[in-house]
Every structure is written in structure tokens, then in C-alpha cells.
Design a protein around this motif. Structure first.
Motif, mmCIF file in Angstrom:
data_model
loop_
_atom_site.group_PDB
_atom_site.id
_atom_site.type_symbol
_atom_site.label_atom_id
_atom_site.label_comp_id
_atom_site.label_asym_id
_atom_site.label_seq_id
_atom_site.Cartn_x
_atom_site.Cartn_y
_atom_site.Cartn_z
ATOM 1 N N PRO A 72 0.829 -1.210 0.000
ATOM 2 C CA PRO A 72 0.000 0.000 0.000
ATOM 3 C C PRO A 72 0.865 1.262 0.000
ATOM 4 C CG PRO A 72 0.054 -0.992 2.192
ATOM 5 C CD PRO A 72 0.941 -1.824 1.327
ATOM 6 N N PHE A 73 0.567 2.154 -0.935
ATOM 7 C CA PHE A 73 1.246 3.458 -0.996
ATOM 8 C C PHE A 73 0.205 4.545 -0.745
ATOM 9 C CE2 PHE A 73 3.975 0.768 -3.641
ATOM 10 C CZ PHE A 73 5.239 1.097 -3.167
ATOM 11 N N LEU A 74 0.518 5.453 0.164
ATOM 12 C CA LEU A 74 -0.420 6.522 0.515
ATOM 13 C C LEU A 74 -0.758 7.359 -0.713
ATOM 14 C CD1 LEU A 74 -1.930 7.989 2.848
ATOM 15 C CD2 LEU A 74 0.116 9.410 3.116
ATOM 16 N N MET A 75 -2.058 7.541 -0.989
ATOM 17 C CA MET A 75 -2.459 8.352 -2.145
ATOM 18 C C MET A 75 -3.406 9.488 -1.792
ATOM 19 S SD MET A 75 -5.243 5.965 -4.224
ATOM 20 C CE MET A 75 -6.118 7.339 -4.952
ATOM 21 N N GLU A 101 -12.475 -1.784 0.841
ATOM 22 C CA GLU A 101 -11.489 -2.625 0.168
ATOM 23 C C GLU A 101 -11.835 -2.607 -1.313
ATOM 24 O OE1 GLU A 101 -11.622 -6.673 1.307
ATOM 25 O OE2 GLU A 101 -9.684 -7.170 0.446
ATOM 26 N N GLY A 102 -11.223 -1.691 -2.041
ATOM 27 C CA GLY A 102 -11.528 -1.550 -3.455
ATOM 28 C C GLY A 102 -10.605 -2.398 -4.312
ATOM 29 N N SER A 103 -10.810 -2.289 -5.611
ATOM 30 C CA SER A 103 -9.929 -2.993 -6.545
ATOM 31 C C SER A 103 -8.761 -2.066 -6.864
ATOM 32 C CB SER A 103 -10.696 -3.329 -7.821
ATOM 33 O OG SER A 103 -9.838 -3.933 -8.765
ATOM 34 N N GLY A 104 -7.588 -2.382 -6.321
ATOM 35 C CA GLY A 104 -6.419 -1.541 -6.544
ATOM 36 C C GLY A 104 -6.234 -0.443 -5.532
ATOM 37 N N TYR A 105 -7.151 -0.341 -4.577
ATOM 38 C CA TYR A 105 -6.993 0.669 -3.527
ATOM 39 C C TYR A 105 -7.649 0.177 -2.238
ATOM 40 C CZ TYR A 105 -11.897 2.099 -3.782
ATOM 41 O OH TYR A 105 -13.267 2.109 -3.717
ATOM 42 N N VAL A 119 -5.562 12.761 19.811
ATOM 43 C CA VAL A 119 -4.463 13.578 19.292
ATOM 44 C C VAL A 119 -4.768 14.029 17.860
ATOM 45 C CG1 VAL A 119 -2.051 13.487 18.516
ATOM 46 C CG2 VAL A 119 -2.687 12.546 20.751
ATOM 47 N N CYS A 120 -5.164 13.074 17.034
ATOM 48 C CA CYS A 120 -5.461 13.404 15.644
ATOM 49 C C CYS A 120 -6.239 12.255 15.009
ATOM 50 C CB CYS A 120 -4.191 13.688 14.843
ATOM 51 S SG CYS A 120 -3.024 12.329 14.815
ATOM 52 N N ASP A 121 -6.866 12.539 13.872
ATOM 53 C CA ASP A 121 -7.572 11.507 13.116
ATOM 54 C C ASP A 121 -7.648 11.923 11.657
ATOM 55 O OD1 ASP A 121 -10.328 13.089 13.140
ATOM 56 O OD2 ASP A 121 -9.585 12.991 15.206
ATOM 57 N N ALA A 122 -7.874 10.948 10.804
ATOM 58 C CA ALA A 122 -7.921 11.229 9.367
ATOM 59 C C ALA A 122 -8.520 10.038 8.642
ATOM 60 C CB ALA A 122 -6.520 11.515 8.827
ATOM 61 N N GLU A 123 -8.943 10.305 7.412
ATOM 62 C CA GLU A 123 -9.352 9.238 6.500
ATOM 63 C C GLU A 123 -8.273 9.137 5.427
ATOM 64 O OE1 GLU A 123 -14.103 10.187 7.134
ATOM 65 O OE2 GLU A 123 -13.326 9.941 5.094
ATOM 66 N N LEU A 124 -7.772 7.934 5.225
ATOM 67 C CA LEU A 124 -6.621 7.738 4.338
ATOM 68 C C LEU A 124 -6.968 6.749 3.232
ATOM 69 C CD1 LEU A 124 -4.034 7.207 7.229
ATOM 70 C CD2 LEU A 124 -4.514 9.343 6.052
ATOM 71 N N ARG A 125 -6.305 6.941 2.102
ATOM 72 C CA ARG A 125 -6.474 5.981 1.015
ATOM 73 C C ARG A 125 -5.124 5.570 0.472
ATOM 74 N NH1 ARG A 125 -9.742 8.656 -3.124
ATOM 75 N NH2 ARG A 125 -9.986 10.293 -1.586
ATOM 76 N N PHE A 126 -5.053 4.330 0.028
ATOM 77 C CA PHE A 126 -3.794 3.741 -0.425
ATOM 78 C C PHE A 126 -3.971 3.093 -1.785
ATOM 79 C CE2 PHE A 126 -3.927 3.939 4.087
ATOM 80 C CZ PHE A 126 -2.658 4.331 4.457
ATOM 81 N N ARG A 127 -2.977 3.309 -2.617
ATOM 82 C CA ARG A 127 -2.918 2.586 -3.879
ATOM 83 C C ARG A 127 -2.218 1.264 -3.600
ATOM 84 N NH1 ARG A 127 -0.327 5.274 -9.277
ATOM 85 N NH2 ARG A 127 -1.285 3.836 -10.731
ATOM 86 N N ALA B 39 -5.491 9.186 -10.605
ATOM 87 C CA ALA B 39 -6.750 9.943 -10.546
ATOM 88 C C ALA B 39 -7.933 8.999 -10.760
ATOM 89 C CB ALA B 39 -6.739 11.046 -11.585
ATOM 90 N N PHE B 40 -7.724 7.968 -11.601
ATOM 91 C CA PHE B 40 -8.829 7.042 -11.838
ATOM 92 C C PHE B 40 -9.167 6.255 -10.573
ATOM 93 C CE2 PHE B 40 -11.612 4.082 -13.866
ATOM 94 C CZ PHE B 40 -12.157 4.818 -14.902
ATOM 95 N N LEU B 41 -8.168 6.002 -9.731
ATOM 96 C CA LEU B 41 -8.448 5.342 -8.451
ATOM 97 C C LEU B 41 -9.316 6.227 -7.564
ATOM 98 C CD1 LEU B 41 -5.100 3.602 -7.402
ATOM 99 C CD2 LEU B 41 -7.229 2.512 -8.119
ATOM 100 N N ASP B 42 -9.064 7.545 -7.625
ATOM 101 C CA ASP B 42 -9.914 8.487 -6.882
ATOM 102 C C ASP B 42 -11.350 8.398 -7.379
ATOM 103 O OD1 ASP B 42 -8.604 9.834 -4.856
ATOM 104 O OD2 ASP B 42 -7.677 11.276 -6.204
ATOM 105 N N ILE B 43 -11.482 8.339 -8.712
ATOM 106 C CA ILE B 43 -12.812 8.232 -9.315
ATOM 107 C C ILE B 43 -13.467 6.906 -8.906
ATOM 108 C CG2 ILE B 43 -14.029 8.003 -11.522
ATOM 109 C CD1 ILE B 43 -11.803 9.890 -12.671
ATOM 110 N N ALA B 44 -12.694 5.837 -8.957
ATOM 111 C CA ALA B 44 -13.234 4.524 -8.586
ATOM 112 C C ALA B 44 -13.733 4.538 -7.141
ATOM 113 C CB ALA B 44 -12.166 3.447 -8.775
ATOM 114 N N PHE B 45 -12.975 5.182 -6.261
ATOM 115 C CA PHE B 45 -13.372 5.274 -4.849
ATOM 116 C C PHE B 45 -14.734 5.957 -4.738
ATOM 117 C CE2 PHE B 45 -13.221 7.966 -0.929
ATOM 118 C CZ PHE B 45 -13.351 6.951 0.000
ATOM 119 N N ALA B 46 -14.885 7.077 -5.449
ATOM 120 C CA ALA B 46 -16.143 7.834 -5.378
ATOM 121 C C ALA B 46 -17.281 7.060 -6.048
ATOM 122 C CB ALA B 46 -15.956 9.198 -6.032
#
Lengths: 155, 93
Positions: A72-75, A101-105, A119-127, B39-46
Motif C-alpha cells: 500500500p502506498f499513501l495516495m 477494500e476496493g480494486s487496486g486501492y 491527538v489526531c484523526d484522518a481518512e486515508l487511502r492507499f494505492r 486519478a482514476f483510483l480516486d474516481i473509482a473510490f467515489a
């Protein structure tokens, strides 16, 4: 934590594959070159490093769930909030839960507390990508060092 | 399909900062709109969130890369929307 080496997680205290959730622990060092600049005479852990800490906990969660099959790479970082200061010596509890749990992310919600206070919070996404050469072995070493051994995980 | 397209076009416009009027059903996401894989992954997420589905992006990408399917099949918006409709129908069937 070894801030200057980006080793933000000291240990995994809970990995729950069924609930898709992880809890980690990290102690902020008493001294670090980071504190020489942030800030002189008033050391505070930078918000970007707290974000990195949440990202690493989330990343280990994803690695545990996919059994180190993809890296996973932070995106994306959404809705990040920093609610109090973190000083040297603080003991941090970092929690992350998989939300998508998406396809590719993958997407997570993560938070850090200290002494039970937010302390802190966030929503994160990973490629999610195939492991670059050599990184797979290094990540296996690192996950074992912090107590996350997906092969041993049940459920 | 038309409401699916409106939703997808809105997502693309907002996610990629592309003027809505430039996005048509015949637009190719990559060739015409310049959307890259990240960017397409962002679109896929949405899209996944909006429709309650899981776009099989990895499978599509693999098929295109291996020459088993033309990119247009997945990345021209009217085709993408038809596939979204199919996934939604499969979910509710």
C-alpha cells in the motif's frame, strides 16, 4: 519511534482480521534532529509525521489483511484533524480500521490517542501495487519486528 | 444510463477539476480527459461509494495491458456507465 528513519510504529498490540482493525503503539523519542527545527526550544511532533504514523498503522493493517501480497502506498489524506500537541516522551496509541477494500486501492479511518485523549484523526487511502524489488523482503522483516506476522494470524 | 452518466460525470468533474461541459458520454477518460491511473483510483473510490459497488479496476487494467480487451471497452464513459449499471443490477439481483 525513530522519526528521522520514518520508523513510526514500535509494535502492533492488536491485529483483528475479522474486524479489519489494528492497534499499534509508539513512544515519541526524548530527542531527535526533527525537534531541532520543530521548534527550537519547543519540541513538538510535526503534524505530517503524525499523519505518517496513521498511514503506517493503516499500511500495516492492509499488509496484514492481504498477507503481504501487495504494497500500500499513501495516495490521499482526507479530513485530517490535529487536536492537541505531542511532545517528546509521549506514548501514542494508533488505531486504524479498513473502511473500503476496493480494486487496486484501500481506504482506512485512523486515529491517535495519548493518555486516552484524542491527538489526531484522518481518512486515508492507499494505492495497492506489486512490491517493488527488494521491498517485499524488507517489509516482511519490518512487520515481523513490530509483531505483525500475517502467517500466524487466524480468522 | 443517463442518471448514471450524470453521477459519474459529476464525480469526474469534481475529482479531477475538469469542467463538466467537457465531459460527454463519448469521452475517453484517458485519451480525451487526460485522467491518469492515480486519478482514476480516486474516481473509482467515489463511484464505488456512490453506487455501492466495487469496480474491478485491476481486472480491467490487466485485460487491457494483456491486449485481451480494448481500453475503450472500459474507459469510454458510456461504456463505463453501462458496466456500472451492470454491477448495480448484479448486486440487486
Amino acid at each position: 519511534m525513530r522519526l528521522e528513519y520514518f520508523e513510526m510504529i514500535d509494535m502492533v498490540t492488536l491485529f483483528d482480521a475479522a474486524q479489519q482493525r489494528i492497534v499499534c503503539r509508539a513512544t515519541v523519542p526524548d530527542a531527535s534532529p526533527v525537534f531541532e527545527g520543530h521548534f527550537p526550544g519547543h519540541p513538538l511532533v510535526p503534524g505530517v509525521l503524525l499523519t505518517e504514523t496513521m498511514a503506517q498503522a493503516s499500511g500495516y493493517l492492509v499488509l496484514g489483511l492481504n498477507r503481504l501480497s501487495q504494497m500500500p502506498f499513501l495516495m490521499a489524506v482526507d479530513k485530517a484533524r490535529f487536536r492537541t500537541f505531542v511532545e517528546p516522551g509521549a506514548v501514542l496509541v494508533i488505531e486504524a480500521a479498513l473502511t473500503v477494500e476496493g480494486s487496486g486501492y484501500a481506504a482506512t479511518k485512523a486515529s491517535i490517542t495519548a493518555d486516552g485523549k484524542p491527538v489526531c484523526d484522518a481518512e486515508l487511502r492507499f494505492r495497492l501495487m506489486p512490491f517493488p524489488a527488494e521491498l517485499g523482503a524488507l517489509m516482511r522483516q519490518r512487520t515481523a519486528a513490530i509483531g505483525l506476522v500475517p502467517e500466524a494470524v487466524t480468522s | 444510463m443517463s442518471s448514471t452518466f450524470e453521477t459519474v460525470a459529476g464525480i469526474i468533474s469534481e475529482t479531477c477539476d475538469i469542467p463538466r461541459e467537457k465531459i460527454t458520454p463519448a469521452s475517453h477518460a484517458i485519451d480525451d480527459l487526460g485522467i491518469d491511473s492515480l486519478a482514476f483510483l480516486d474516481i473509482a473510490f467515489a463511484v464505488d461509494k456512490a453506487f455501492g459497488i466495487k469496480l474491478p479496476l485491476e481486472q480491467w487494467t490487466q485485460e487491457v495491458n494483456e491486449g485481451k480487451a480494448p481500453a475503450e471497452q472500459y474507459f469510454v464513459l458510456e461504456n463505463l456507465c453501462a458496466r456500472i449499471d451492470g454491477l448495480v443490477a448484479a448486486k440487486t439481483a
